[in-house]
Structure formats: structure tokens, C-alpha cells
Design an enzyme around this catalytic site. Structure first.
Site, PDB file in Angstrom:
ATOM      1  N   THR A  13     -13.735 -14.207 -57.231  1.00 13.68           N
ATOM      2  CA  THR A  13     -12.443 -14.333 -56.563  1.00 13.68           C
ATOM      3  C   THR A  13     -11.812 -15.695 -56.867  1.00 13.68           C
ATOM      4  OG1 THR A  13     -13.445 -13.094 -54.766  1.00 13.68           O
ATOM      5  CG2 THR A  13     -11.299 -14.067 -54.333  1.00 13.68           C
ATOM      6  N   VAL A  14     -12.595 -16.760 -56.731  1.00 14.54           N
ATOM      7  CA  VAL A  14     -12.049 -18.105 -56.905  1.00 14.54           C
ATOM      8  C   VAL A  14     -11.753 -18.391 -58.372  1.00 14.54           C
ATOM      9  CG1 VAL A  14     -12.554 -20.570 -56.666  1.00 14.54           C
ATOM     10  CG2 VAL A  14     -13.131 -18.979 -54.808  1.00 14.54           C
ATOM     11  N   VAL A  33       0.919 -33.456 -65.536  1.00  9.11           N
ATOM     12  CA  VAL A  33      -0.144 -34.231 -66.185  1.00  9.11           C
ATOM     13  C   VAL A  33       0.189 -34.593 -67.629  1.00  9.11           C
ATOM     14  CG1 VAL A  33      -1.915 -33.230 -64.692  1.00  9.11           C
ATOM     15  CG2 VAL A  33      -1.510 -32.224 -66.947  1.00  9.11           C
ATOM     16  N   LYS A 104     -19.820 -25.117 -52.078  1.00  7.06           N
ATOM     17  CA  LYS A 104     -20.240 -25.963 -50.939  1.00  7.06           C
ATOM     18  C   LYS A 104     -21.752 -26.125 -50.858  1.00  7.06           C
ATOM     19  CE  LYS A 104     -18.282 -21.993 -49.379  1.00  7.06           C
ATOM     20  NZ  LYS A 104     -16.905 -21.642 -49.589  1.00  7.06           N
ATOM     21  N   VAL A 131     -14.349 -27.587 -48.819  1.00  6.50           N
ATOM     22  CA  VAL A 131     -14.122 -27.580 -47.371  1.00  6.50           C
ATOM     23  C   VAL A 131     -12.711 -27.085 -47.063  1.00  6.50           C
ATOM     24  CG1 VAL A 131     -14.026 -28.982 -45.273  1.00  6.50           C
ATOM     25  CG2 VAL A 131     -15.728 -29.505 -47.029  1.00  6.50           C
ATOM     26  N   GLU A 189     -18.444 -10.892 -45.984  1.00  4.71           N
ATOM     27  CA  GLU A 189     -19.251 -10.349 -47.075  1.00  4.71           C
ATOM     28  C   GLU A 189     -20.087  -9.165 -46.580  1.00  4.71           C
ATOM     29  OE1 GLU A 189     -19.326 -11.991 -50.108  1.00  4.71           O
ATOM     30  OE2 GLU A 189     -18.012 -13.594 -49.403  1.00  4.71           O
ATOM     31  N   ASP A 200     -22.680 -21.502 -43.751  1.00  2.14           N
ATOM     32  CA  ASP A 200     -21.526 -21.915 -44.541  1.00  2.14           C
ATOM     33  C   ASP A 200     -20.844 -23.142 -43.910  1.00  2.14           C
ATOM     34  OD1 ASP A 200     -19.251 -21.190 -46.543  1.00  2.14           O
ATOM     35  OD2 ASP A 200     -18.231 -21.264 -44.599  1.00  2.14           O
ATOM     36  N   LYS A 204     -20.476 -27.296 -45.150  1.00  2.79           N
ATOM     37  CA  LYS A 204     -19.203 -28.016 -45.168  1.00  2.79           C
ATOM     38  C   LYS A 204     -19.252 -29.282 -44.312  1.00  2.79           C
ATOM     39  CE  LYS A 204     -16.661 -23.728 -46.045  1.00  2.79           C
ATOM     40  NZ  LYS A 204     -16.017 -22.571 -45.381  1.00  2.79           N
ATOM     41  N   GLY A 298      -9.974 -17.694 -49.533  1.00  2.00           N
ATOM     42  CA  GLY A 298      -9.042 -16.875 -50.293  1.00  2.00           C
ATOM     43  C   GLY A 298      -8.858 -17.400 -51.697  1.00  2.00           C
TER      44      GLY A 298
END
Lengths: 323, 323
Positions: A13-14, A33, A104, A131, A189, A200, A204, A298
Site C-alpha cells: 500500500t505504502v 528540488v 516503525k 509515526v 489487518e 504498533d 511509535k 493510508g
């Protein structure tokens, strides 16, 4: 125009979010940049799964192939779990790559060693995404609260557990039923242990501890309680609201941390943080009590944090090159 | 050790706060910027009033004396009103000084010209303190949301008017009575016009407009309504809560802004922001809806914003010198 070669480790997903955001923001990134950003490689686990990446991107399950790419400058790492992510990141640092991570567990366990190694190798590590996703917590503490002492942190760092507690209270529904809803909505999940047990959130708050106090408490001394430990009746009928709170403070020379369900009243800034939102309350010595709130998970919010880190790293580096 | 010479323009609540914070944080400041920070001069209006500053500090009502000090590097400006602050800052920039300001009226009116002039003269302007004091709004937008587009801002930018609305609703008291309480608690000025009419919030939302969209709407087109315009009965009996909301968005090619009392329900992130707190809700394109909340006024929180700006400016500059 100069080209910055990037590789993604992980295309879940990420990772997929990072890929898409880079693809759709080429112009803005070039302005910010002064270079074109090219994803040249992606590390995946299963070579047989189909991937929606351009044909000229190397897709491989062999990290060596990726780290051998000449001129590779930056790694976006979004693998789940401490290993092999840590080994890959460690090698990439030695190889002179900047690191941007959303991992994390890996960073809670190895962040201090990796940051030291990054300093020695003259590269940077961005970890805003570890985080509260795109909610700007890490760099606010790093860059905007340098003179302020942070006296205490209270935070909701897991959207799943906050969603479950909110729904249980509002709709007077049992844990098991709300968990199913959360899973069907994609907020939890298939195995929800890490979220509902506080693991989790624990990672963090350890990352925040390292950042704020330069150390972590002994992990065994941290009070860690999941939300299923609260009798459902208490959640329904408590006068305040149950929140799965991560807390961090320094008592004498010791850092104390906990993650546990606690009841807070309507005077508490976290009282109104409901559903899947995350929030971090920072009690500071000069600026007072500051709260930062927003979506803590997300694809896009996490990719946002990683790309904002990327921009910061390459703007700082450009300045160094120009001067 | 290198010495950074600073001057304070204005020694009211904010200026005195800056003086005290510098005095009590010498060691930390030295660590953070690698230099000793020396307040060498203070600009005041009334030379006959007694001041609690060290004997070796030049206390004067003549700006020329201050700008003539050899090696003066930075100005902390906390005068009230656009002039003479703007003229002083303009001259100080020409003279090569970095500027750190808390003056919203001045910066709303002249910020764009001053920033341009600062670029030409190779100095920086910190203006975090002009909006929501120590709540890190300005630099979060500048530095941490560069790739994100900010699609809308909704904010409570005046603690006085939020305090009055909160107290009126909670205690069912008339405006005039709560205003008196606010004045006796130091939350409102003897002349509360700027706060309760929304003028103070207006300046702040104009500063955000300039920062986010690079322009301000025509001031005459901005809807500006004070909190006394709401019938008291509506505040007592409305189903939602009245908040004095500053709003900013881009519609087509035009920036639209307003400051007015509006009713919001308990789903709105600003619903729970009560009393003297400020809060800014940023609807972003990638990171989602982020809220930053905290004390928006006061001696220490405002001084905090100014000193954090100072640190940022001199860390950036140190990097430039070293490279």
C-alpha cells in the site's frame, strides 16, 4: 536537468502510494528540488505477482541488484517488520544512499544505530512516516521545538484501535463485531494483533522517545495493554471516553512509557479525537500544550510524509552543494 | 565563542518574554546555534519608564542608535501596529539584519515587500509568531507541506473571541459580562475591538493567504464579522457551537477569505477547541486534514515562536558559512 535515482523497497500500500505520488508530481518535485526524480528499481518479495510499474523500472527480489545501480541516491523503504529491512537499509547507507522509511518496527529497534551510521556516511534518514503518517510530528519536534523541552507526550498512534473504541462506545457494539467492520473497511489487518494489542503504538512511542530524549526505556518496563482488556460494559457506560493512549515522559533520569486504554474526560485534548485519526499532544516548556491531529495511516498520507522528507533532504543537500 | 548581537524593538509582554527566554536559555542557545546570544539594545517608546534589563543593554527610543550598532545581526520586533514597525524593519533589512517579528498587522500589510527585500539583502525573516504564537503553523506550511496543496484553511486565530464565545455558551452569560471577565483575566485588551471584531484574525488569515497562495484577496472583498453580531440567544441555544472562524480557500483564480461567527457541529475538528486556544485546520491534497492546536497568545508561547525562528535562521546560516 539533473536526475535523482530512487529505489523503492516494498511495493505494498505504502510503496505503491510513493510510486504514484512521484509519478503524478514530477513537475512540482522538479521545482522543489531542482531535479527529476526517477524510480529506477523496486524490491518485491514475489516476482510472479503483477505490478503496475513502468517497463523501464527494475523489479527484483534481489537487493544486491538494486544497490549495484550506479548513481542510486535514495531509498524509500516500506517493508513490514524489522528484518530484512534493517539489513537492506544498513547496506544502502554504506553505499551512500539517503533513506526514507515508513517502517516503525525496524526504526524503533535499529533507528539509533542507523542514524549514527548515516552521520558517519554523510547521508540522511527521513522517518516522518513511521509515526502518524502525514501528520507532521517528527520534523515538528526535530526542527520547530528545539529550544522547547518536551515534558510529556500523550498520543493516539493507532487508528485501528481508536476506530474500534469509538464505534464500540457510539454504537454499543461488542469488540468482535466492530473488529470485523474495521477489517471489512480496510482499517484493520486480517491479523489485528499489532494494532489492538498496542504493539504498533508501542513502536511509535519508542521512536518518539529516541527522538525526544535520545534514549528508549527498557522495553520490558513499558506498560503495554491492549484494548480488548477493557470490559465492554465499561466502554459503553464510562462517564469519560476510553482511548488507547501512548504516553511518554521523563521522571528523574528515567524515561517512562506506556500504551494502554485509559478513560479521559471532555477537558482532555484527545477526548474529541475519534475514529481512525491519530493525534499527538506535546506538553512543552515554552510554547504550552500543542496538539497535532490527522490521518495516521493510508497510502497517500504515508506517501506524503515520505515525499516531504525526500524534499527536505534534497533541499538541504542542494544548499550544501551550492555553497 | 562567536557572539550574535540582537536588538529588541518593543519591550511589552512579548519583547519582555523574548528577553527573559534568551537570558534563561543561554546554554541551550549556544549548543543549538554555536554562538552566544547577546541582547545589546532595546527600542522603547517611553524613556522614563523603568525597565528590567541589564545595565549594559542600550535602552533608547531612537532606532538610529540601534541600527548604528556595529555587528548587529538580528532584530526581534514586537511593536504594535504597522508603523513605525515597518519602517524600522525595512531599514534593518537594508542594514543586513535578520528579522524575527510577532507583528501581524505590519506583516499582513507589508510582508510580501519585506520578504522580497530580505531576499535581495540575503537575510531572512521569521514570522512564526505572527500566527497562533508558539503553535507551529507557519513553518509547518513552509517546510513540511511543500508537495501538498493546501485546499482550504479553517482556523480559530483569536483566543479572546474564542474564550468569550465559549464562556457565553457554557455559562449562558451576556457578551458584556464575559468581556469584562476576559479583561480582568488578561485575555482581552482594554479596547477589545481588534479581537472581537475579527481584525486580529483577519491579519493572521491574510498572512496565511500570502504564505499559501502567494497573494492576498482584496481586503474589501473579505467578509469580516465580529462576534457581537450574533444574537446572544442563538449562542445559548444553538444546536452546534458558535466559533469565530477564519476561512481561506482558492476558488478558480481567486483567493477567498472570511472571518465570521459560524455554527459548527460536533463532527467538525474545531468544535472541541475551546477557551483561549487557537487552532488551524489544513485540508491538504495528500496528507489529508491536519489540525494544529495550542495557545495562540501569551508572553512565553510568542517568545517561543520567535526563538525557534531565531534558531532556524542561524542554523541555516551556520550551514551556509561552514560549507
Amino acid at each position: 536537468m539533473r536526475i535523482i535515482k530512487a529505489a523503492l523497497l516494498g511495493l505494498g500500500t505504502v510503496g505503491a502510494g510513493v510510486y504514484e505520488v512521484i509519478r503524478h508530481h514530477q513537475e512540482q518535485l522538479q521545482e522543489l528540488v531542482g531535479a527529476e526524480v526517477q524510480v529506477v528499481a523496486v524490491l518485491i518479495q514475489d516476482e510472479n505477482k503483477e505490478r503496475e510499474v513502468a517497463n523501464d523500472v527494475l523489479v527484483t527480489n534481489d537487493i544486491k541488484e538494486i544497490l549495484a545501480i550506479p548513481g542510486l541516491e535514495v531509498i524509500f523503504e516500506s517493508i513490514v517488520g524489522a528484518e530484512p529491512a534493517n539489513r537492506h537499509v544498513d547496506e544502502a547507507i554504506e553505499r551512500g544512499c539517503h533513506i526514507i522509511t515508513a517502517n516503525k518496527e525496524m526504526f524503533a529497534k535499529h533507528g539509533d544505530v542507523l542514524l549514527e551510521k548515516a552521520r558517519e556516511n554523510d547521508v540522511q534518514i527521513g522517518f516522518e512516516a513511521t509515526v502518524a503518517a502525514g501528520v507532521p510530528v517528527i520534523r515538528t519536534i526535530q526542527q520547530q521545538l528545539q529550544l522547547n523541552k518536551i515534558e510529556r507526550v500523550q498520543a493516539l498512534l493507532n487508528g485501528t484501535s481508536n476506530f474500534i473504541l469509538t464505534e464500540m462506545r457510539q454504537k454499543q457494539l461488542p469488540f468482535a463485531e466492530v473488529l470485523k467492520t474495521a477489517q471489512s473497511l480496510g482499517f484493520a489487518e486480517a491479523d489485528p494483533t499489532n494494532d489492538v494489542e498496542g504493539i504498533d503504538a508501542f513502536y511509535k512511542i519508542m521512536i518518539l522517545s529516541q527522538l525526544i530524549y535520545g534514549e528508549q526505556p527498557e522495553w520490558a518496563t513499558v506498560d503495554l495493554k491492549g484494548i480488548a482488556s477493557v470490559p465492554e460494559d465499561e466502554i459503553y457506560h464510562s462517564e469519560g471516553r476510553y482511548k488507547h493512549m501512548a504516553e511518554l515522559k521523563k521522571v528523574g533520569n528515567h524515561v517512562q512509557a506506556s500504551v494502554q486504554p485509559v478513560v479521559i474526560d471532555d477537558q482532555h485534548p484527545l477526548y474529541s479525537v475519534e475514529g481512525v485519526d491519530n493525534a499527538v499532544v506535546l506538553e512543552t516548556s515554552l510554547a504550552g500544550t500543542i496538539m497535532i491531529q490527522g490521518p495516521g495511516a493510508g497510502s497517500k498520507p504515508t506517501a506524503s510524509a515520505m515525499l516531504e522528507d525526500f524534499i527536505h533532504i534534497f533541499q538541504t543537500n542542494k544548499a550544501a552543494v551550492l555553497n
